[in-house]
Design an enzyme around this catalytic site. Structure first.
Site, short mmCIF file in Angstrom:
data_model
loop_
_atom_site.label_atom_id
_atom_site.label_comp_id
_atom_site.label_asym_id
_atom_site.label_seq_id
_atom_site.Cartn_x
_atom_site.Cartn_y
_atom_site.Cartn_z
N GLU A 138 0.88 -1.18 0.00
CA GLU A 138 0.00 0.00 0.00
C GLU A 138 0.91 1.22 0.00
OE1 GLU A 138 -3.31 0.16 -0.10
OE2 GLU A 138 -3.73 -1.98 0.03
N CYS A 177 -1.97 9.74 2.33
CA CYS A 177 -1.53 9.13 1.06
C CYS A 177 -2.51 9.38 -0.08
CB CYS A 177 -1.34 7.63 1.26
SG CYS A 177 -2.83 6.81 1.84
P1 NAD Z 1 8.21 4.61 5.00
O1 NAD Z 1 8.18 3.80 3.78
O2 NAD Z 1 9.39 5.49 5.24
O3 NAD Z 1 8.08 3.68 6.31
C1 NAD Z 1 7.07 2.70 6.44
C2 NAD Z 1 7.55 1.59 7.36
O4 NAD Z 1 8.71 1.01 6.81
C3 NAD Z 1 7.91 2.04 8.76
O5 NAD Z 1 7.40 1.12 9.69
C4 NAD Z 1 9.42 2.06 8.77
O6 NAD Z 1 9.97 1.71 10.01
C5 NAD Z 1 9.77 1.00 7.75
N1 NAD Z 1 11.01 1.32 7.03
C6 NAD Z 1 11.51 2.56 6.73
N2 NAD Z 1 12.66 2.45 6.04
C7 NAD Z 1 12.92 1.12 5.93
C8 NAD Z 1 13.99 0.38 5.33
N3 NAD Z 1 15.01 0.98 4.73
N4 NAD Z 1 13.91 -0.97 5.39
C9 NAD Z 1 12.86 -1.58 5.97
N5 NAD Z 1 11.85 -0.93 6.57
C10 NAD Z 1 11.87 0.41 6.54
O7 NAD Z 1 6.86 5.45 5.00
P2 NAD Z 1 6.39 6.56 6.02
O8 NAD Z 1 7.28 7.76 5.90
O9 NAD Z 1 6.20 5.96 7.37
O10 NAD Z 1 4.93 6.89 5.47
C11 NAD Z 1 4.72 7.78 4.40
C12 NAD Z 1 4.52 7.04 3.10
O11 NAD Z 1 3.53 6.03 3.24
C13 NAD Z 1 4.01 7.94 1.99
O12 NAD Z 1 4.62 7.60 0.77
C14 NAD Z 1 2.52 7.63 1.95
O13 NAD Z 1 1.90 7.92 0.73
C15 NAD Z 1 2.54 6.17 2.23
N6 NAD Z 1 1.26 5.74 2.77
C16 NAD Z 1 0.48 4.93 2.01
C17 NAD Z 1 -0.77 4.54 2.50
C18 NAD Z 1 -1.66 3.65 1.70
O14 NAD Z 1 -2.60 3.14 2.29
N7 NAD Z 1 -1.43 3.43 0.43
C19 NAD Z 1 -1.19 4.99 3.74
C20 NAD Z 1 -0.36 5.80 4.48
C21 NAD Z 1 0.86 6.16 3.99
#
Ligand code: NAD
Length: 431
Positions: free
Chosen positions: A173, A207
């Site tokens: 997602e 998002c």
């Molecule tokens: P992110 O991808 O930075 O982090 C998401 C999760 O991944 C966190 O739990 C984090 O600890 C983990 N993570 C971060 N870097 C990692 C790595 N290198 N290796 C493994 N795990 C890692 O996202 P965010 O900043 O928490 O959230 C914002 C993003 O999420 C935006 O792009 C937004 O559009 C998207 N989002 C999508 C939805 C949806 O339903 N489609 C909903 C909310 C947010």
């Protein structure tokens, strides 16, 4: 003969031109497949006999939805409770064991979840792992039976790569830039209310928020004063003191957003204050497609307006980019809304409003292309977290009837098999 590249290009052009969409076109292709089988029966039978020398049989069938087993759910920070609970409900309802990895960035919610949530669940089926990229990376080295990830496309790729090592299925997602087309045939006040509400909700950290507006210069002239008065009505003359406007999650995102304020020209808002991570609800105009604000997901209270001269130009602009998670079209003409829907692709779509489609449990929620894969919400969550096991049950009776499938293959048996194969019945389509 075409090179593979030329062939793929030719097929993509057909798809982009919308040729495969009309129902008649699809029916014609399927009829063609039927004719292919009928016209070439002999040829195909001979080829099958030469390659495999065997026949097939099916019987009464059903789908058994079974839990995958051990599921990993990875959560982002922007709706840290909702995006924990909604997938968790689906995973547990389907009968899985769950490892939950909340976001380390929304640290207060992480702490509350870690302390309180386990008390409400059977510890034999539920565990939490805390931490950031490093800990999540270590977690991903383990084998899971399903991974449900919500977050950025960048980390989505990391998750999918790790999952591939174990052939673990994933739901991703993800985010991206959600276009919002505003037709000339609109009431600017209504559009301003709806776009501003959904753009500045959760300070733009959503998002599915409308990421940018596409409209004509004339519509922009009508929309700007309407947005100005809407923003003042929602948040007062000094939005900074409004209890209805949130703050940016952390300094890193604040600095990123402050950088985006330098793109185009500020038409509304533009103020910021690092000391409490405040960014005013902002509208940018004269924005170029090549500027950072049009290259990355904004994820903050900034709304760029990009000018297009026509509906066709807007649709071309949208289709030149990655497929978005959500797409919005505003027009009093339902024909215009339908055209945007029919000639584009996105995870979800809403005509004349913001992300209301996401709130309906009857609709699946998920992305397409770069905005993700898989879907959930309501019953779709249960299905996502279930393996659809295809089952066939047969008794030991009727062996005489079934024996026509066994070799040696006589013309009589073959005729009977063909009759059986043509039988349309829910209990037996083939012997
Ligand atoms: P992110 O991808 O930075 O982090 C998401 C999760 O991944 C966190 O739990 C984090 O600890 C983990 N993570 C971060 N870097 C990692 C790595 N290198 N290796 C493994 N795990 C890692 O996202 P965010 O900043 O928490 O959230 C914002 C993003 O999420 C935006 O792009 C937004 O559009 C998207 N989002 C999508 C939805 C949806 O339903 N489609 C909903 C909310 C947010």
């Amino acid at each position: 003969m075409d090179s593979v590249g030329d062939t793929l290009q030719r097929l993509r052009e057909t798809f982009s031109a919308g040729r495969t969409r009309p129902a008649e076109f699809r029916a014609t292709q399927l009829e063609g497949l039927g004719r292919f089988l009928r016209d070439n029966k002999q040829l195909l039978q001979e080829a099958l006999a030469r390659d495999l020398r065997k026949g097939t049989q099916l019987d009464r069938a059903f789908i058994r939805k079974e839990p995958f087993g051990l599921v990993l759910i990875i959560v982002p920070w922007n709706y840290p409770l909702n995006l924990t609970l909604v997938p968790l409900v689906g995973a547990l309802a389907a009968g899985n064991c769950v490892v939950l990895k909340p976001s380390e960035i929304s640290k207060n919610m992480e702490q509350v979840l870690a302390e309180v949530l386990p008390r409400y669940l059977d510890q034999s089926c539920f565990a939490m792992v805390l931490g950031g990229p490093e800990e999540t990376g270590q977690l991903l080295e383990h084998r899971f039976d399903y991974i449900f990830f919500t977050g950025s496309p960048r980390v989505g790729r990391i998750v999918m790569t790790a999952a591939a090592k174990h052939l673990t299925p994933v739901t991703l997602e993800l985010g991206g830039k959600n276009p919002c087309y505003v037709d000339d045939n609109c009431d600017p006040e209504t559009v301003a209310n709806r776009v501003a509400f959904f753009r500045y909700f959760n300070t733009g950290q959503t998002c599915v928020a409308p990421d940018y507006v596409l409209c004509s210069p004339e519509m922009q002239e009508r929309l700007l004063p309407a947005l100005q008065s809407t923003i003042a009505r929602f948040f007062g003359e000094d939005p900074r003191s409004s209890p209805n406007l949130g703050r940016i999650i952390n300094d890193k995102h604040f600095q990123r957003l402050q950088g985006l304020l330098g793109c185009g020209r500020v038409a509304i808002g533009g103020q910021s204050d690092q000391s409490d991570r405040y960014i005013a609800p902002t509208v940018l105009v004269d924005v170029q497609e090549t500027e950072p604000v049009m290259q990355e997901e904004i994820f903050g209270p900034i709304l760029p307006i990009v000018n297009v001269r026509s509906l066709d130009e807007a649709i071309d602009f949208i289709n030149r980019r990655e497929k978005p998670l959500a797409l919005y079209a505003f027009s009093k003409s339902s024909e215009v809304v339908k055209q945007v829907l029919a000639r584009t692709s996105s995870g979800g779509f809403c005509g004349n409003d913001g992300f209301m489609h996401v709130s309906l449990a009857s609709l699946p929620f998920g992305g397409v292309g770069a905005s993700g894969m898989g879907r959930y919400h309501g019953k779709f969550s249960f299905d996502t977290f279930s393996h659809h096991r295809a089952c066939l049950l047969r008794s030991q009776g009727m062996e005489k009837v079934y024996s026509i499938r066994y070799p040696p293959y006589t013309p009589r048996n073959l005729r009977m098999l063909l009759v059986a194969m043509e039988t349309r019945s829910c209990s037996c389509t083939l012997l």
